[in-house]
Scaffold this motif. Sequence first.
Motif, PDB file in Angstrom:
ATOM      1  N   LEU A 120      34.965  22.358  40.394  1.00 21.99           N
ATOM      2  CA  LEU A 120      36.413  22.305  40.649  1.00 21.99           C
ATOM      3  C   LEU A 120      36.688  21.233  41.699  1.00 21.99           C
ATOM      4  N   GLU A 121      36.186  20.035  41.467  1.00 26.59           N
ATOM      5  CA  GLU A 121      36.170  19.001  42.504  1.00 26.59           C
ATOM      6  C   GLU A 121      37.526  18.682  43.121  1.00 26.59           C
ATOM      7  N   ASP A 122      38.618  18.802  42.397  1.00 26.34           N
ATOM      8  CA  ASP A 122      39.939  18.489  42.945  1.00 26.34           C
ATOM      9  C   ASP A 122      40.700  19.744  43.368  1.00 26.34           C
ATOM     10  N   SER A 123      39.998  20.825  43.589  1.00 26.13           N
ATOM     11  CA  SER A 123      40.659  22.090  43.902  1.00 26.13           C
ATOM     12  C   SER A 123      40.818  22.281  45.405  1.00 26.13           C
ATOM     13  N   THR A 124      41.672  23.218  45.736  1.00 28.05           N
ATOM     14  CA  THR A 124      41.860  23.598  47.135  1.00 28.05           C
ATOM     15  C   THR A 124      40.959  24.796  47.439  1.00 28.05           C
ATOM     16  N   PRO A 125      40.730  25.086  48.712  1.00 28.69           N
ATOM     17  CA  PRO A 125      39.958  26.294  49.045  1.00 28.69           C
ATOM     18  C   PRO A 125      40.601  27.551  48.451  1.00 28.69           C
ATOM     19  N   GLU A 126      41.927  27.601  48.418  1.00 30.13           N
ATOM     20  CA  GLU A 126      42.622  28.757  47.829  1.00 30.13           C
ATOM     21  C   GLU A 126      42.315  28.865  46.331  1.00 30.13           C
ATOM     22  N   ASP A 127      42.306  27.726  45.620  1.00 28.86           N
ATOM     23  CA  ASP A 127      41.957  27.726  44.191  1.00 28.86           C
ATOM     24  C   ASP A 127      40.552  28.290  43.996  1.00 28.86           C
ATOM     25  N   ARG A 128      39.619  27.864  44.829  1.00 26.30           N
ATOM     26  CA  ARG A 128      38.232  28.322  44.691  1.00 26.30           C
ATOM     27  C   ARG A 128      38.107  29.811  45.002  1.00 26.30           C
ATOM     28  N   ARG A 129      38.849  30.285  45.994  1.00 27.04           N
ATOM     29  CA  ARG A 129      38.851  31.733  46.284  1.00 27.04           C
ATOM     30  C   ARG A 129      39.408  32.508  45.092  1.00 27.04           C
ATOM     31  N   GLU A 130      40.478  31.993  44.480  1.00 28.39           N
ATOM     32  CA  GLU A 130      41.079  32.657  43.321  1.00 28.39           C
ATOM     33  C   GLU A 130      40.090  32.717  42.150  1.00 28.39           C
ATOM     34  N   VAL A 131      39.393  31.614  41.889  1.00 27.38           N
ATOM     35  CA  VAL A 131      38.408  31.590  40.801  1.00 27.38           C
ATOM     36  C   VAL A 131      37.249  32.525  41.123  1.00 27.38           C
ATOM     37  N   THR A 132      36.778  32.510  42.368  1.00 27.26           N
ATOM     38  CA  THR A 132      35.691  33.409  42.774  1.00 27.26           C
ATOM     39  C   THR A 132      36.103  34.861  42.575  1.00 27.26           C
ATOM     40  N   HIS A 133      37.321  35.196  42.966  1.00 29.28           N
ATOM     41  CA  HIS A 133      37.806  36.567  42.775  1.00 29.28           C
ATOM     42  C   HIS A 133      37.851  36.921  41.280  1.00 29.28           C
ATOM     43  N   ALA A 134      38.357  36.005  40.466  1.00 33.87           N
ATOM     44  CA  ALA A 134      38.429  36.256  39.014  1.00 33.87           C
ATOM     45  C   ALA A 134      37.025  36.471  38.440  1.00 33.87           C
ATOM     46  N   LEU A 135      36.057  35.695  38.897  1.00 32.22           N
ATOM     47  CA  LEU A 135      34.682  35.862  38.420  1.00 32.22           C
ATOM     48  C   LEU A 135      34.112  37.209  38.859  1.00 32.22           C
ATOM     49  N   GLU A 136      34.431  37.642  40.074  1.00 33.11           N
ATOM     50  CA  GLU A 136      33.971  38.957  40.540  1.00 33.11           C
ATOM     51  C   GLU A 136      34.563  40.075  39.693  1.00 33.11           C
ATOM     52  N   VAL A 137      35.840  39.943  39.314  1.00 36.64           N
ATOM     53  CA  VAL A 137      36.481  40.951  38.453  1.00 36.64           C
ATOM     54  C   VAL A 137      35.795  40.961  37.082  1.00 36.64           C
ATOM     55  N   LEU A 138      35.572  39.793  36.511  1.00 32.72           N
ATOM     56  CA  LEU A 138      34.888  39.723  35.210  1.00 32.72           C
ATOM     57  C   LEU A 138      33.495  40.335  35.296  1.00 32.72           C
ATOM     58  N   ALA A 139      32.764  40.007  36.340  1.00 32.35           N
ATOM     59  CA  ALA A 139      31.412  40.553  36.499  1.00 32.35           C
ATOM     60  C   ALA A 139      31.446  42.066  36.617  1.00 32.35           C
ATOM     61  N   ARG A 140      32.417  42.573  37.356  1.00 35.10           N
ATOM     62  CA  ARG A 140      32.520  44.026  37.529  1.00 35.10           C
ATOM     63  C   ARG A 140      32.759  44.718  36.194  1.00 35.10           C
ATOM     64  N   HIS A 141      33.518  44.097  35.314  1.00 34.07           N
ATOM     65  CA  HIS A 141      33.869  44.731  34.047  1.00 34.07           C
ATOM     66  C   HIS A 141      32.934  44.387  32.884  1.00 34.07           C
ATOM     67  N   LEU A 142      32.286  43.226  32.943  1.00 33.65           N
ATOM     68  CA  LEU A 142      31.527  42.776  31.777  1.00 33.65           C
ATOM     69  C   LEU A 142      30.020  42.714  31.962  1.00 33.65           C
ATOM     70  N   SER A 143      29.536  42.731  33.190  1.00 37.21           N
ATOM     71  CA  SER A 143      28.090  42.661  33.396  1.00 37.21           C
ATOM     72  C   SER A 143      27.441  43.945  32.905  1.00 37.21           C
ATOM     73  N   PRO A 144      26.324  43.825  32.175  1.00 35.06           N
ATOM     74  CA  PRO A 144      25.692  45.010  31.581  1.00 35.06           C
ATOM     75  C   PRO A 144      25.351  46.105  32.571  1.00 35.06           C
ATOM     76  N   ARG A 145      24.915  45.756  33.780  1.00 35.78           N
ATOM     77  CA  ARG A 145      24.488  46.782  34.727  1.00 35.78           C
ATOM     78  C   ARG A 145      25.473  46.977  35.864  1.00 35.78           C
ATOM     79  N   SER A 146      26.731  46.573  35.660  1.00 34.70           N
ATOM     80  CA  SER A 146      27.698  46.734  36.746  1.00 34.70           C
ATOM     81  C   SER A 146      28.026  48.216  36.932  1.00 34.70           C
ATOM     82  N   PRO A 147      28.279  48.638  38.168  1.00 39.10           N
ATOM     83  CA  PRO A 147      28.603  50.049  38.423  1.00 39.10           C
ATOM     84  C   PRO A 147      29.827  50.513  37.617  1.00 39.10           C
TER      85      PRO A 147
END
Length: 161
Positions: A120-147
Amino acid sequence: MHGVELFLLGRTLMKIGETAMPEPEGGSGRYGGSTRVVLIVASDVAAHPDSAVGEIASRTGLPQSQVSTSVARLKEAGAVVTAPDPADRRRLLVRQTPEPSARITEVRASTIEDALAAALEDSTPEDRREVTHALEVLARHLSPRSPARVRTGGNAPQTPR
């Protein structure tokens, strides 16, 4: 979003994940040549312990030679162990080691910040935090061994072979 967009997003995420993986000590290039193939094999072994190389190849769609090479590299890294199949001593069964190896611990301790910033080379720190949060949500719901998946009894979607 349609299936092709999701597939392409998945490929992009895989490339970011590969970039985020730390290099092994003294290694040149990515561990085992093809990080992607090694990770696919490691994932299959985690989901299907005590599988033979041919079974892993069949489930993943990878050539048996690539699976064998990946198993050898995972074994060298201390991530898997092999044992003769009691039913057919010519076959080796593969399973994860009971305790994570130093390499597994190193990989699990790595973060995605630098790889995400590069993607995300042209992104802001806020953009990267938003993407990181979205990835954490996806991982929580889609990862095979997620709680969340274990708690709700959710199963990963099955893809036809």
